[in-house]
Design an enzyme around this catalytic site. Sequence first.
Site, PDB file in Angstrom:
ATOM      1  N   LYS A 259       0.815  -1.220   0.000  1.00 35.70           N
ATOM      2  CA  LYS A 259       0.000   0.000   0.000  1.00 35.70           C
ATOM      3  C   LYS A 259       0.848   1.271   0.000  1.00 35.70           C
ATOM      4  CE  LYS A 259      -4.402  -1.524   1.366  1.00 35.70           C
ATOM      5  NZ  LYS A 259      -5.663  -1.231   1.979  1.00 35.70           N
TER       6      LYS A 259
ATOM      7  N   LYS B 103      -4.497  -8.983  -6.610  1.00 37.15           N
ATOM      8  CA  LYS B 103      -5.779  -9.349  -6.004  1.00 37.15           C
ATOM      9  C   LYS B 103      -6.859  -8.318  -6.338  1.00 37.15           C
ATOM     10  CE  LYS B 103      -6.193  -7.561  -1.418  1.00 37.15           C
ATOM     11  NZ  LYS B 103      -7.352  -7.436  -0.602  1.00 37.15           N
TER      12      LYS B 103
ATOM     13  N   LYS C  68     -10.929  -3.483  -3.283  1.00 34.32           N
ATOM     14  CA  LYS C  68     -11.961  -2.445  -3.410  1.00 34.32           C
ATOM     15  C   LYS C  68     -11.380  -1.046  -3.580  1.00 34.32           C
ATOM     16  CE  LYS C  68     -13.297  -3.016   1.340  1.00 34.32           C
ATOM     17  NZ  LYS C  68     -12.188  -2.518   2.163  1.00 34.32           N
TER      18      LYS C  68
HETATM   19  P1  ATP Z   1      -8.658  -2.240   0.369  1.00 36.65           P
HETATM   20  O1  ATP Z   1      -8.295  -2.297  -1.070  1.00 36.65           O
HETATM   21  O2  ATP Z   1      -9.473  -1.063   0.756  1.00 36.65           O
HETATM   22  O3  ATP Z   1      -7.500  -2.522   1.274  1.00 36.65           O
HETATM   23  P2  ATP Z   1      -9.740  -4.905   0.197  1.00 36.65           P
HETATM   24  O4  ATP Z   1     -10.659  -5.089  -0.953  1.00 36.65           O
HETATM   25  O5  ATP Z   1      -8.392  -5.506   0.106  1.00 36.65           O
HETATM   26  O6  ATP Z   1      -9.679  -3.389   0.588  1.00 36.65           O
HETATM   27  P3  ATP Z   1     -10.246  -5.460   2.969  1.00 36.65           P
HETATM   28  O7  ATP Z   1     -11.138  -4.520   3.715  1.00 36.65           O
HETATM   29  O8  ATP Z   1      -8.786  -5.304   3.184  1.00 36.65           O
HETATM   30  O9  ATP Z   1     -10.541  -5.435   1.430  1.00 36.65           O
HETATM   31  O10 ATP Z   1     -10.650  -6.934   3.249  1.00 36.65           O
HETATM   32  C1  ATP Z   1     -11.854  -7.392   3.799  1.00 36.65           C
HETATM   33  C2  ATP Z   1     -11.857  -8.892   3.813  1.00 36.65           C
HETATM   34  O11 ATP Z   1     -11.980  -9.368   2.473  1.00 36.65           O
HETATM   35  C3  ATP Z   1     -10.571  -9.518   4.376  1.00 36.65           C
HETATM   36  O12 ATP Z   1     -10.895 -10.701   5.081  1.00 36.65           O
HETATM   37  C4  ATP Z   1      -9.792  -9.829   3.138  1.00 36.65           C
HETATM   38  O13 ATP Z   1      -8.860 -10.859   3.341  1.00 36.65           O
HETATM   39  C5  ATP Z   1     -10.892 -10.240   2.188  1.00 36.65           C
HETATM   40  N1  ATP Z   1     -10.506 -10.001   0.796  1.00 36.65           N
HETATM   41  C6  ATP Z   1     -10.162  -8.806   0.258  1.00 36.65           C
HETATM   42  N2  ATP Z   1      -9.883  -8.932  -1.036  1.00 36.65           N
HETATM   43  C7  ATP Z   1     -10.041 -10.249  -1.326  1.00 36.65           C
HETATM   44  C8  ATP Z   1      -9.888 -11.022  -2.513  1.00 36.65           C
HETATM   45  N3  ATP Z   1      -9.515 -10.459  -3.643  1.00 36.65           N
HETATM   46  N4  ATP Z   1     -10.149 -12.342  -2.467  1.00 36.65           N
HETATM   47  C9  ATP Z   1     -10.540 -12.931  -1.313  1.00 36.65           C
HETATM   48  N5  ATP Z   1     -10.696 -12.267  -0.147  1.00 36.65           N
HETATM   49  C10 ATP Z   1     -10.453 -10.951  -0.147  1.00 36.65           C
END
Ligand code: ATP
Length: 333
Positions: free
Chosen positions: A119, A201, A204
Amino acid sequence: MEKKTETKKTIFSGIQPSGNLNIGNYIGAISQWVSMQEKYNCIFSVVDYHAITVKQNPEELKQHILEITKIYLAAGIDPEKSVIFQQSAISAHTELAWILNCYGARIADLNKMTQFKDKAGKNQESVSVGLYDYPVLMAADILLYDTELVPVGEDQKQHVELARDIAKRFNNDYGNIFTIPQAVIRKEGARIMSLLEPSKKMSKSDSNQNNCIALLDTPEAARKKIMRAVTDSGTDIEYDLENKPALSNLLTIYAQLGNREIPRLVKDYRGKGYGEFKKDLADVVVKFLTEFQTKYNKISDKEVQKILANNQKIVEAIANKKLTEVKRAIGIS
Ligand code: ATP
Ligand code: LTN
């Protein structure tokens, strides 16, 4: 927590209100939670103090907090069985995070965290201190509730391991205060990849939302994203993470949202092309989103606010009890 019984293990998890939740968050995290509700005492948080480790627009943040709570409910988290709450409403989280910063967390541990490196990228000197310290707040979230299991996607495994290390160090010095937590990561779907760049990955906060299918995307927008998703060279529908990462990701999404086994899908699509496969996958995604959004749209802001307000008292009592124990142990209460 009316739902808490001594014999049931406690699970805790959370998602940051930092953008539009996508099918990666649903498959990797929320869908696991739903299936765990009968067997465990479940606590699910909207972790807004984690979201502010990167700058958020105040109006959007407010909206996302309500939105995530509605998403939890629409996905099947039952407020009669599980507790949903807003992290910032419980001051014990930040208080314990501070104590753990001083007792248990080490610079060397935080320097190893891959999420921070990803990040912060090249801006490690200019990002917020909060982004660096993020895993310690996450450890506090988990440890306040004697959590045994933490269901998360694969990217969070390292953070849960850090929470374990911090808890062990603290217990070693001050007695048996914390339960040692363990991550629960699903076998398939723990890391849903981006649609256009399958080496990273689905996230969001991705600046290109064509990489993600948001849970609140219109079904037609989602269909277009699936049809435009990259595929690998060749023509056969095969699950092969090394040689066909894009297709393997699409197969995983199909299997998870369509309730089908991957080997079965591979068999059914033998001799058929990518075009037909993607069209059917788009239908599965559209059906899933339509059903999901029908439930989502029935939930009012008022209902959500009421659930969050009621649950605040329930979790506060549990969190404050543990915080008092910790304060006594270190000599400040
Ligand atoms: P950001 O990009 O804002 O960091 P993010 O999409 O990575 O957000 P998080 O809030 O960090 O989402 O994650 C919420 C939950 O969703 C966590 O348990 C994380 O491991 C899971 N998660 C996030 N992205 C994925 C993905 N691509 N596949 C499976 N699980 C995911
Ligand atoms: N860091 C997590 C969100 C999170 C969390 C937690 C998950 C904050 N506190 C406690 C499990 C348990 C993420 O998914 N980005």
